[in-house]
Design a protein around this motif. Structure first.
Motif, PDB file in Angstrom:
ATOM      1  N   ALA A 177      -7.439   0.926  -3.729  1.00  0.00           N
ATOM      2  CA  ALA A 177      -8.747   0.849  -3.062  1.00  0.00           C
ATOM      3  C   ALA A 177      -9.195  -0.605  -2.915  1.00  0.00           C
ATOM      4  O   ALA A 177      -9.748  -0.988  -1.872  1.00  0.00           O
ATOM      5  CB  ALA A 177      -9.780   1.646  -3.842  1.00  0.00           C
ATOM      6  N   LYS A 178      -8.943  -1.434  -3.943  1.00  0.00           N
ATOM      7  CA  LYS A 178      -9.309  -2.855  -3.854  1.00  0.00           C
ATOM      8  C   LYS A 178      -8.510  -3.561  -2.762  1.00  0.00           C
ATOM      9  O   LYS A 178      -9.059  -4.351  -1.993  1.00  0.00           O
ATOM     10  CB  LYS A 178      -9.073  -3.551  -5.198  1.00  0.00           C
ATOM     11  CG  LYS A 178     -10.086  -3.220  -6.254  1.00  0.00           C
ATOM     12  CD  LYS A 178      -9.792  -3.958  -7.542  1.00  0.00           C
ATOM     13  CE  LYS A 178     -10.777  -3.578  -8.625  1.00  0.00           C
ATOM     14  NZ  LYS A 178     -10.477  -4.248  -9.913  1.00  0.00           N
ATOM     15  N   ILE A 179      -7.221  -3.268  -2.699  1.00  0.00           N
ATOM     16  CA  ILE A 179      -6.370  -3.889  -1.674  1.00  0.00           C
ATOM     17  C   ILE A 179      -6.847  -3.484  -0.281  1.00  0.00           C
ATOM     18  O   ILE A 179      -6.954  -4.322   0.622  1.00  0.00           O
ATOM     19  CB  ILE A 179      -4.888  -3.502  -1.893  1.00  0.00           C
ATOM     20  CG1 ILE A 179      -4.357  -4.164  -3.158  1.00  0.00           C
ATOM     21  CG2 ILE A 179      -4.043  -3.896  -0.687  1.00  0.00           C
ATOM     22  CD1 ILE A 179      -2.976  -3.684  -3.568  1.00  0.00           C
ATOM     23  N   GLN A 180      -7.142  -2.203  -0.104  1.00  0.00           N
ATOM     24  CA  GLN A 180      -7.619  -1.717   1.197  1.00  0.00           C
ATOM     25  C   GLN A 180      -8.952  -2.346   1.560  1.00  0.00           C
ATOM     26  O   GLN A 180      -9.185  -2.700   2.726  1.00  0.00           O
ATOM     27  CB  GLN A 180      -7.745  -0.194   1.176  1.00  0.00           C
ATOM     28  CG  GLN A 180      -6.423   0.520   1.225  1.00  0.00           C
ATOM     29  CD  GLN A 180      -6.586   2.028   1.114  1.00  0.00           C
ATOM     30  OE1 GLN A 180      -7.607   2.531   0.643  1.00  0.00           O
ATOM     31  NE2 GLN A 180      -5.570   2.754   1.544  1.00  0.00           N
ATOM     32  N   GLU A 181      -9.837  -2.487   0.581  1.00  0.00           N
ATOM     33  CA  GLU A 181     -11.149  -3.081   0.853  1.00  0.00           C
ATOM     34  C   GLU A 181     -11.020  -4.543   1.295  1.00  0.00           C
ATOM     35  O   GLU A 181     -11.674  -4.978   2.243  1.00  0.00           O
ATOM     36  CB  GLU A 181     -12.021  -2.982  -0.398  1.00  0.00           C
ATOM     37  CG  GLU A 181     -13.438  -3.453  -0.189  1.00  0.00           C
ATOM     38  CD  GLU A 181     -14.279  -3.297  -1.447  1.00  0.00           C
ATOM     39  OE1 GLU A 181     -15.216  -4.099  -1.603  1.00  0.00           O
ATOM     40  OE2 GLU A 181     -13.990  -2.397  -2.249  1.00  0.00           O
ATOM     41  N   LEU A 182     -10.150  -5.291   0.632  1.00  0.00           N
ATOM     42  CA  LEU A 182      -9.926  -6.686   1.014  1.00  0.00           C
ATOM     43  C   LEU A 182      -9.348  -6.786   2.421  1.00  0.00           C
ATOM     44  O   LEU A 182      -9.780  -7.623   3.219  1.00  0.00           O
ATOM     45  CB  LEU A 182      -8.989  -7.370   0.020  1.00  0.00           C
ATOM     46  CG  LEU A 182      -9.582  -7.722  -1.342  1.00  0.00           C
ATOM     47  CD1 LEU A 182      -8.497  -8.250  -2.275  1.00  0.00           C
ATOM     48  CD2 LEU A 182     -10.692  -8.737  -1.196  1.00  0.00           C
TER      49      LEU A 182
ATOM     50  N   GLN B 273       0.830  -1.208   0.000  1.00  0.00           N
ATOM     51  CA  GLN B 273       0.000   0.000   0.000  1.00  0.00           C
ATOM     52  C   GLN B 273       0.862   1.254   0.000  1.00  0.00           C
ATOM     53  O   GLN B 273       0.588   2.205  -0.748  1.00  0.00           O
ATOM     54  CB  GLN B 273      -0.926   0.008   1.211  1.00  0.00           C
ATOM     55  CG  GLN B 273      -2.041  -0.992   1.137  1.00  0.00           C
ATOM     56  CD  GLN B 273      -2.951  -0.929   2.346  1.00  0.00           C
ATOM     57  OE1 GLN B 273      -2.775  -0.109   3.232  1.00  0.00           O
ATOM     58  NE2 GLN B 273      -3.922  -1.815   2.385  1.00  0.00           N
TER      59      GLN B 273
ATOM     60  N   LYS C 238      -7.374   2.824  -8.026  1.00  0.00           N
ATOM     61  CA  LYS C 238      -8.400   1.777  -7.953  1.00  0.00           C
ATOM     62  C   LYS C 238      -7.823   0.487  -7.396  1.00  0.00           C
ATOM     63  O   LYS C 238      -8.455  -0.201  -6.587  1.00  0.00           O
ATOM     64  CB  LYS C 238      -9.009   1.528  -9.333  1.00  0.00           C
ATOM     65  CG  LYS C 238      -9.915   2.639  -9.806  1.00  0.00           C
ATOM     66  CD  LYS C 238     -10.488   2.332 -11.175  1.00  0.00           C
ATOM     67  CE  LYS C 238     -11.376   3.468 -11.658  1.00  0.00           C
ATOM     68  NZ  LYS C 238     -11.915   3.208 -13.000  1.00  0.00           N
ATOM     69  N   GLU C 239      -6.612   0.152  -7.824  1.00  0.00           N
ATOM     70  CA  GLU C 239      -5.945  -1.043  -7.313  1.00  0.00           C
ATOM     71  C   GLU C 239      -5.704  -0.919  -5.804  1.00  0.00           C
ATOM     72  O   GLU C 239      -5.935  -1.870  -5.052  1.00  0.00           O
ATOM     73  CB  GLU C 239      -4.610  -1.223  -8.047  1.00  0.00           C
ATOM     74  CG  GLU C 239      -3.841  -2.460  -7.665  1.00  0.00           C
ATOM     75  CD  GLU C 239      -2.518  -2.541  -8.405  1.00  0.00           C
ATOM     76  OE1 GLU C 239      -1.647  -3.293  -7.929  1.00  0.00           O
ATOM     77  OE2 GLU C 239      -2.350  -1.858  -9.443  1.00  0.00           O
TER      78      GLU C 239
ATOM     79  N   LYS D 203     -12.026  -6.003   5.051  1.00  0.00           N
ATOM     80  CA  LYS D 203     -12.953  -7.114   5.270  1.00  0.00           C
ATOM     81  C   LYS D 203     -12.317  -8.182   6.156  1.00  0.00           C
ATOM     82  O   LYS D 203     -12.962  -8.719   7.054  1.00  0.00           O
ATOM     83  CB  LYS D 203     -13.375  -7.730   3.937  1.00  0.00           C
ATOM     84  CG  LYS D 203     -14.387  -6.918   3.182  1.00  0.00           C
ATOM     85  CD  LYS D 203     -14.795  -7.610   1.896  1.00  0.00           C
ATOM     86  CE  LYS D 203     -15.791  -6.774   1.121  1.00  0.00           C
ATOM     87  NZ  LYS D 203     -16.176  -7.413  -0.142  1.00  0.00           N
TER      88      LYS D 203
ATOM     89  N   SER E  43      -5.795   4.280 -12.329  1.00  0.00           N
ATOM     90  CA  SER E  43      -5.871   2.814 -12.253  1.00  0.00           C
ATOM     91  C   SER E  43      -5.132   2.304 -11.016  1.00  0.00           C
ATOM     92  O   SER E  43      -5.575   1.362 -10.361  1.00  0.00           O
ATOM     93  CB  SER E  43      -5.304   2.178 -13.524  1.00  0.00           C
ATOM     94  OG  SER E  43      -3.902   2.371 -13.583  1.00  0.00           O
TER      95      SER E  43
END
Length: 165
Positions: A84-89, A43, A81-82, A92, A78
């Protein structure tokens, strides 16, 4: 000091205070960890790359370099966005573990408070001298609570209230 060592209930108030303080401190620590989230190297590396790309894109300000600046901005988008996906995973994954820890800590707190209440029910945890309460006698109705008006009935019901040194 000698009186404190002979009477274990005189140590009860500080022990209860430190136990409750430790529980609160631990729950605050876990909640802060949950809010802060984890900071891994992927990150931070992505954030640095995004900053670098955006800085480079802002340096292109002439019309002839517009296409190159737009390309860099799309690349930065882009990567955002990548990220944001890592942070979201990660959120969770971590949210479930933090929620379990906080739930277990809440249960421990409730059981500890109930246990302390049961253990010290009827045992004076702290004593207050009569001289300290005298200015508030009318406000708190101390004379009524001391059983002067009720002939000791309240003393039988609430023995912890009448432990005045």
């Amino acid at each position: 000091m000698e009186e404190t060592l002979r009477n274990p209930s005189s140590l009860a108030a500080p022990l209860i205070f430190f136990f409750v303080f430790a529980l609160q401190l631990f729950s605050t620590f876990v909640e802060r960890l949950k809010k802060r989230g984890s900071r891994n190297t992927v990150q931070t590396q992505l954030r640095q790359e995004i900053k670098k790309i955006l800085k480079e894109a802002s340096s292109f300000s002439t019309p002839s370099t517009f296409a190159q600046a737009a390309k860099l901005k799309r690349m930065a988008t882009s990567k955002e966005k990548e990220l944001a996906k890592i942070q979201e995973l990660e959120n969770k994954e971590n949210k479930g573990s933090y929620d379990r820890v906080l739930t277990a800590l809440g249960i421990v707190k409730v059981l500890a408070y109930l246990g302390l209440s049961w253990w010290f029910w009827g045992v004076p945890v702290a004593t207050v001298s009569q001289q300290l309460l005298q200015p508030f006698e009318k406000f708190f109705f101390i004379t009524l609570l001391q059983g002067k008006c009720c002939h000791g009935e309240l003393e039988d019901l609430f023995p912890a209230l009448f432990w005045l040194g």
